[in-house]
Design a protein around this motif. Structure first.
Motif: not given
Length: 104
Positions: A19, A26, A30-31, A36
């Protein structure tokens, strides 16, 4: 005194690295923030159902039951009748092709 290393570690997975390589923004959303998409992508739902059937087949070796496991929650996954027929055909062909292989 400032700490040189954080007290908690983040798990670094292959998916996270991929990713990050694909799109740093992104990855950040996301992390870092844990956001999400809420929308389910149809192709991913189909793939998840296929893998569910394969998992059942590899565990128990029963073709009809594996197809039943894959199609069990097809409506909840949003799979159309055409998708369900395609899923059954793909699983059947896979199991017949690789039935003689000792993959486990």
């Amino acid at each position: 005194m400032a700490k040189l290393f954080p007290t908690t570690r983040k798990e670094l997975t292959h998916s996270a690295m991929q990713c990050f390589n694909d799109c740093r923004m992104k990855y950040h959303w996301r992390y870092e923030f844990g956001l999400v998409p809420t929308e389910k992508i149809q192709a991913l739902e189909f793939g998840s159902a296929f893998h569910k059937g394969l998992e059942f087949w590899f565990k128990y070796g029963i073709q009809d039951a594996a197809i039943g496991a894959a199609l069990g929650d097809a409506e909840e996954r949003g799979l159309t009748v055409e998708d369900q027929i395609k899923l059954e055909c793909m699983l059947t062909q896979y199991m017949e092709t690789y039935d003689h292989e000792n993959l486990i």
